[in-house]
Scaffold this motif. Structure first.
Motif, PDB file in Angstrom:
ATOM      1  N   VAL A 225      -4.571   6.275  -5.199  1.00 35.64           N
ATOM      2  CA  VAL A 225      -3.863   5.078  -4.741  1.00 35.64           C
ATOM      3  C   VAL A 225      -4.664   3.828  -5.078  1.00 35.64           C
ATOM      4  CG1 VAL A 225      -2.964   3.850  -2.723  1.00 35.64           C
ATOM      5  CG2 VAL A 225      -2.642   6.323  -2.943  1.00 35.64           C
ATOM      6  N   ALA A 226      -5.981   3.907  -4.934  1.00 35.45           N
ATOM      7  CA  ALA A 226      -6.825   2.769  -5.322  1.00 35.45           C
ATOM      8  C   ALA A 226      -6.657   2.456  -6.808  1.00 35.45           C
ATOM      9  CB  ALA A 226      -8.289   3.071  -5.000  1.00 35.45           C
ATOM     10  N   LYS A 227      -6.597   3.499  -7.624  1.00 35.04           N
ATOM     11  CA  LYS A 227      -6.392   3.302  -9.060  1.00 35.04           C
ATOM     12  C   LYS A 227      -5.044   2.655  -9.332  1.00 35.04           C
ATOM     13  CE  LYS A 227      -6.379   5.778 -13.476  1.00 35.04           C
ATOM     14  NZ  LYS A 227      -6.510   7.113 -14.126  1.00 35.04           N
ATOM     15  N   GLU A 228      -4.019   3.076  -8.599  1.00 34.26           N
ATOM     16  CA  GLU A 228      -2.679   2.497  -8.751  1.00 34.26           C
ATOM     17  C   GLU A 228      -2.696   1.000  -8.443  1.00 34.26           C
ATOM     18  OE1 GLU A 228       1.428   2.987  -9.648  1.00 34.26           O
ATOM     19  OE2 GLU A 228      -0.176   4.482  -9.755  1.00 34.26           O
ATOM     20  N   LEU A 229      -3.573   0.620  -7.512  1.00 35.13           N
ATOM     21  CA  LEU A 229      -3.670  -0.784  -7.088  1.00 35.13           C
ATOM     22  C   LEU A 229      -4.740  -1.549  -7.851  1.00 35.13           C
ATOM     23  CD1 LEU A 229      -3.357  -0.076  -3.274  1.00 35.13           C
ATOM     24  CD2 LEU A 229      -1.729  -1.421  -4.614  1.00 35.13           C
ATOM     25  N   THR A 230      -5.362  -0.878  -8.817  1.00 33.45           N
ATOM     26  CA  THR A 230      -6.469  -1.459  -9.601  1.00 33.45           C
ATOM     27  C   THR A 230      -7.558  -2.030  -8.703  1.00 33.45           C
ATOM     28  OG1 THR A 230      -5.388  -3.633  -9.854  1.00 33.45           O
ATOM     29  CG2 THR A 230      -4.940  -1.964 -11.552  1.00 33.45           C
TER      30      THR A 230
ATOM     31  N   LEU B 141       0.834  -1.198   0.000  1.00 32.43           N
ATOM     32  CA  LEU B 141       0.000   0.000   0.000  1.00 32.43           C
ATOM     33  C   LEU B 141       0.873   1.255   0.000  1.00 32.43           C
ATOM     34  CD1 LEU B 141      -2.781   1.260   0.156  1.00 32.43           C
ATOM     35  CD2 LEU B 141      -2.781   0.837   2.613  1.00 32.43           C
ATOM     36  N   ALA B 142       1.910   1.258   0.841  1.00 35.16           N
ATOM     37  CA  ALA B 142       2.819   2.396   0.890  1.00 35.16           C
ATOM     38  C   ALA B 142       3.563   2.569  -0.421  1.00 35.16           C
ATOM     39  CB  ALA B 142       3.814   2.206   2.039  1.00 35.16           C
ATOM     40  N   ALA B 143       3.956   1.457  -1.038  1.00 34.43           N
ATOM     41  CA  ALA B 143       4.675   1.530  -2.317  1.00 34.43           C
ATOM     42  C   ALA B 143       3.796   2.147  -3.399  1.00 34.43           C
ATOM     43  CB  ALA B 143       5.129   0.134  -2.732  1.00 34.43           C
ATOM     44  N   ALA B 144       2.526   1.801  -3.396  1.00 36.09           N
ATOM     45  CA  ALA B 144       1.602   2.364  -4.385  1.00 36.09           C
ATOM     46  C   ALA B 144       1.413   3.859  -4.167  1.00 36.09           C
ATOM     47  CB  ALA B 144       0.262   1.640  -4.312  1.00 36.09           C
ATOM     48  N   ALA B 145       1.250   4.256  -2.907  1.00 29.01           N
ATOM     49  CA  ALA B 145       1.087   5.682  -2.596  1.00 29.01           C
ATOM     50  C   ALA B 145       2.340   6.467  -2.968  1.00 29.01           C
ATOM     51  CB  ALA B 145       0.768   5.856  -1.113  1.00 29.01           C
ATOM     52  N   LEU B 146       3.495   5.886  -2.693  1.00 24.79           N
ATOM     53  CA  LEU B 146       4.746   6.560  -3.016  1.00 24.79           C
ATOM     54  C   LEU B 146       4.951   6.656  -4.527  1.00 24.79           C
ATOM     55  CD1 LEU B 146       7.089   7.911  -1.600  1.00 24.79           C
ATOM     56  CD2 LEU B 146       8.257   5.703  -1.509  1.00 24.79           C
ATOM     57  N   ALA B 147       4.483   5.661  -5.253  1.00 29.20           N
ATOM     58  CA  ALA B 147       4.573   5.710  -6.714  1.00 29.20           C
ATOM     59  C   ALA B 147       3.750   6.876  -7.261  1.00 29.20           C
ATOM     60  CB  ALA B 147       4.089   4.391  -7.308  1.00 29.20           C
ATOM     61  N   VAL B 148       2.574   7.099  -6.672  1.00 24.46           N
ATOM     62  CA  VAL B 148       1.742   8.240  -7.090  1.00 24.46           C
ATOM     63  C   VAL B 148       2.467   9.556  -6.812  1.00 24.46           C
ATOM     64  CG1 VAL B 148      -0.394   9.511  -6.602  1.00 24.46           C
ATOM     65  CG2 VAL B 148      -0.442   7.009  -6.798  1.00 24.46           C
ATOM     66  N   ILE B 149       3.053   9.676  -5.621  1.00 27.06           N
ATOM     67  CA  ILE B 149       3.747  10.907  -5.242  1.00 27.06           C
ATOM     68  C   ILE B 149       4.950  11.162  -6.136  1.00 27.06           C
ATOM     69  CG2 ILE B 149       5.061  12.023  -3.400  1.00 27.06           C
ATOM     70  CD1 ILE B 149       3.270  10.483  -1.401  1.00 27.06           C
ATOM     71  N   ASP B 150       5.753  10.122  -6.354  1.00 33.49           N
ATOM     72  CA  ASP B 150       6.965  10.282  -7.170  1.00 33.49           C
ATOM     73  C   ASP B 150       6.629  10.677  -8.605  1.00 33.49           C
ATOM     74  OD1 ASP B 150       8.614   9.644  -5.056  1.00 33.49           O
ATOM     75  OD2 ASP B 150       8.876   7.547  -5.626  1.00 33.49           O
ATOM     76  N   ARG B 151       5.552  10.121  -9.121  1.00 32.34           N
ATOM     77  CA  ARG B 151       5.198  10.358 -10.524  1.00 32.34           C
ATOM     78  C   ARG B 151       4.434  11.664 -10.717  1.00 32.34           C
ATOM     79  NH1 ARG B 151       2.228   6.026 -11.248  1.00 32.34           N
ATOM     80  NH2 ARG B 151       0.295   7.141 -10.843  1.00 32.34           N
ATOM     81  N   ASP B 152       3.475  11.939  -9.822  1.00 31.04           N
ATOM     82  CA  ASP B 152       2.546  13.044 -10.057  1.00 31.04           C
ATOM     83  C   ASP B 152       2.608  14.158  -9.019  1.00 31.04           C
ATOM     84  OD1 ASP B 152       1.525  11.609 -12.289  1.00 31.04           O
ATOM     85  OD2 ASP B 152       0.253  10.426 -10.947  1.00 31.04           O
ATOM     86  N   GLY B 153       3.424  14.005  -7.995  1.00 29.78           N
ATOM     87  CA  GLY B 153       3.534  15.031  -6.969  1.00 29.78           C
ATOM     88  C   GLY B 153       2.638  14.758  -5.772  1.00 29.78           C
ATOM     89  N   LEU B 154       2.950  15.409  -4.664  1.00 32.61           N
ATOM     90  CA  LEU B 154       2.210  15.175  -3.420  1.00 32.61           C
ATOM     91  C   LEU B 154       0.741  15.572  -3.537  1.00 32.61           C
ATOM     92  CD1 LEU B 154       2.217  14.340  -0.467  1.00 32.61           C
ATOM     93  CD2 LEU B 154       3.063  16.622   0.127  1.00 32.61           C
ATOM     94  N   ALA B 155       0.454  16.609  -4.313  1.00 30.12           N
ATOM     95  CA  ALA B 155      -0.931  17.066  -4.451  1.00 30.12           C
ATOM     96  C   ALA B 155      -1.825  16.000  -5.078  1.00 30.12           C
ATOM     97  CB  ALA B 155      -0.978  18.339  -5.292  1.00 30.12           C
ATOM     98  N   ALA B 156      -1.213  15.062  -5.795  1.00 29.41           N
ATOM     99  CA  ALA B 156      -1.996  14.019  -6.460  1.00 29.41           C
ATOM    100  C   ALA B 156      -2.373  12.869  -5.524  1.00 29.41           C
ATOM    101  CB  ALA B 156      -1.213  13.456  -7.648  1.00 29.41           C
ATOM    102  N   LEU B 157      -1.794  12.836  -4.347  1.00 32.16           N
ATOM    103  CA  LEU B 157      -2.067  11.729  -3.433  1.00 32.16           C
ATOM    104  C   LEU B 157      -3.481  11.809  -2.881  1.00 32.16           C
ATOM    105  CD1 LEU B 157      -0.940   9.275  -1.843  1.00 32.16           C
ATOM    106  CD2 LEU B 157      -0.385  10.888  -0.005  1.00 32.16           C
ATOM    107  N   SER B 158      -4.233  10.748  -3.056  1.00 34.02           N
ATOM    108  CA  SER B 158      -5.569  10.641  -2.495  1.00 34.02           C
ATOM    109  C   SER B 158      -5.932   9.165  -2.407  1.00 34.02           C
ATOM    110  CB  SER B 158      -6.606  11.369  -3.368  1.00 34.02           C
ATOM    111  OG  SER B 158      -6.772  10.690  -4.606  1.00 34.02           O
TER     112      SER B 158
END
Length: 205
Positions: free
Chosen positions: A33-38, A12-29
């Motif tokens: 993260v659910a989309k990242e995990l399908t 779960l943390a890896a998916a959230a961090l992938a969102v942050i690294d790719r799209d920035g902290l503002a994109a975290l929700s």
């Protein structure tokens, strides 16, 4: 969407961090993260209560890579603090967009607490205690996190330095002169040079 079979805190943390690294902290929700995990956003709530808990998992994943082993006690105390600061910088700088989260949640991270405990032990051995020790630890945290953000968001090698160097010398002589000098300073010299100034200040305070 199907529910992942083994959604561990680490995954779960890896998916959230992938969102942050790719799209920035503002994109975290929860949704991103659910989309990242399908999976569905509602399904994510089976694993975490809210975004705050999600942020805590991200911080622990980032800080868990920090080497918190105490440095050799025979080295000078400033060298040991420098080593600990460099370890923290190395881990956190891999995910610069997540730096604000480490400030907000480091007190919930076992890895972050171990780093602080090791640093406090060094400061105590150097005779820095009481309120002075509080300020020293806060100053180190402030310097490290601030320096990382400056390095990645406004690096000396970036366009900001060029813009300042081009300022009219009759109005901003020191800024223009300093910006010209800044072009010759790399990230390592900038970080550790500033850190040593801070540590020398603590030594004489």
């Amino acid at each position: 969407m199907p529910r992942p079979r083994s959604l561990t805190p680490e995954r779960l943390a890896a998916a959230a961090l992938a969102v942050i690294d790719r799209d920035g902290l503002a994109a975290l929700s929860m949704r991103t993260v659910a989309k990242e995990l399908t999976m569905s956003p509602m399904g994510l709530y089976r694993y975490v209560a809210d975004r705050e808990e999600l942020e805590g998992l991200v911080v622990e994943r980032v800080l868990s890579t920090v080497d918190t082993a105490p440095p050799a006690p025979d080295a000078p105390w400033r060298d040991r603090i420098e080593l600990m600061a460099g370890r923290l910088r190395e881990a956190v700088a891999r995910h610069p967009s997540a730096v604000p989260l480490t400030v907000a949640h480091r007190h919930r991270s076992p890895a972050g607490l171990r780093w602080s405990e090791a640093v406090l032990e060094i400061l105590t051995g150097a005779g820095i205690d009481g309120g002075r020790r509080v300020v020293a630890l806060r100053a180190l945290h402030a310097y490290i996190t601030g320096a990382i953000q400056l390095e990645h968001l406004g690096p000396l090698a970036g366009s900001g330095t060029e813009a300042i160097a081009a300022l009219p010398a009759d109005r901003f002589p020191r800024l223009a002169e300093t910006a010209h000098d800044a072009r010759t300073i790399g990230p390592e010299e900038e970080f550790f040079g500033g850190l040593r100034l801070l540590l020398h200040g603590l030594d004489g305070a």
